[in-house]
Motif scaffolding. Sequence first.
Motif: not given
Length: 583
Positions: A93-107
Amino acid sequence: MTSVQVTFPVLKGSRRFIIERGRKWSIIEHLLLDAVSRGAASAADLAERSTLPRRVVVEAFIRLMRAGWVEIVATSKGSLFQITPSGASRVHQEQLPSATVTEPRWRAFTVEQVTGSVYRGRELEIYHKNQLPSHTDENPVVHLSASPTHLLEDMSEVFTAIEGEDELIVGVDRGSEKLAERYAVVTVREGTIEGLPARAPVLLRHTILHAALEILGRDTPDRSETAGSTIVIKETTDEPPKSTAAAYDPSDVILDGEEHWRSFERIITAATERVIIHSTFISDDRATAVLPLLFRAAERGVKVDVLWGQDDLGSSTRSSQFAAAKMQTAVDSAGRTGAITVHPFSTNSHAKVIFADSAKGWNALIGSCNWLASEYTSFETSLRLREPYLIGQLIRKLAGLAQGRPGVWNDLSVELAVLGRRVMDTPGPRGRTVPMRLVYGADHAKLVLEARDSATKRIFALSHRIGIAAESLALFPALAAVKARNIDASFFYGRTTGPLSGEAGAELVRTFAKAGLQVKPVHRPRIHAKVLGWDDDHLAISSLNWLSADPSEAMPFREIGVLVNAPKIADNFMRRFDSAMIA
């Protein structure tokens, strides 16, 4: 012990960022997985073959084993790393699948407006203007002013500053809150700055220390090293910015009107997901001509954004704004609302650039051509930019131009900031590379001085217009090189502009000719190119009229260009221009 408080303006705010969390796979880990897909190997063997430290190889395989893509097998040669069936299904694969999560955060964050550096919410002591300390003999206070160069914050720098380890900001929730104008306060005590994070840039430290010493009536040294926060003030140098090794082919230099139109068609036709056009002007006729091309791109699922920079020179009406509104009406009537957006505001930039993706990667066209106003009959010059790192940088600058007022983040500016960072991280095309660097605003004037100091054979420039700024910006520096090294200096223009009348322009030509510098009006071909070159191998392609514009520090992205250092690029350009004048 004498201390001085120094205040400086900042923009303070907080946003709800969309953050992708989790470590992505590196190219090294992907290459090591590929290596064991060709046969089991030991850590020592792989370290020797890759010239990587053995510890780096082992740590990479620990992660790969946790993902279930590699296992250890015992053999007569010892323990070896071997790819698993799961790893074999992913290695190509062009990029290896990463185990990431997407979430909102106030900064929360703060952007100081002296040098533009960015800090997390609590890294600086922030005060309202009414809360600032007052200057007294016992408690001296000095106030620094904002630099006009940093009135618009770089959202990409904001993202980088507030991202944690293994975090990537991929978006920002819609919000109408304007960043608040506040002030930071630091203390300078015995040459040490207190209250400033260690990662603050040297320029900010220098400015703070200089202001503190000045109010105390002390000399400000060229070099200073202090304990504590360790200030190092270096002597000013005129070294040019660093270049990037960028993909290049001689065919990337685009000349003449017809070739520009063909390049415009090709980049739009090849786009698969995204097209962004920034043209200084928009005309009704040209908008009508290009809309069918944009409609066909929209049919393929391509999203198109059109931006413009300013209205006609000297006009009391905003013709580009009216043309943009008519263009958007035509888009709406064709049922392409959302797919094609013609933005109603001016970026106040003279830049001319197109960005588009393709099956082979990202491309940009940058130079002199007003893509949505040109009749494509003049002599134009642009560069086809194929280096993702530089293209991403340009998109990030466009994100700043799309902001409008300082502290106001609209959806487009956020989207472009995220896109620019993503493009910068894209692998570049294979093949030949040469040094390139982007040129912004007042950097153009510095580039003329660089040509003056380094040219050994010739300096030349093409400019659509010539005005009263020509002498100080380009002609006097070139004349200095003529007198110092007897080089050839030739400047070509199409027309006079502003207070410089035709008669005054002719007198300027005669005056500089007597000194050995040629300034030539050219009526055929009609010049719209904006080019500066010297010797055989240096060519700057830009939106700047080298003989009429005076780039300002206060508007750093009003003019944008690129300097290319490639064998014979300047020589080949002049040969083609000479041929165009003869034809």
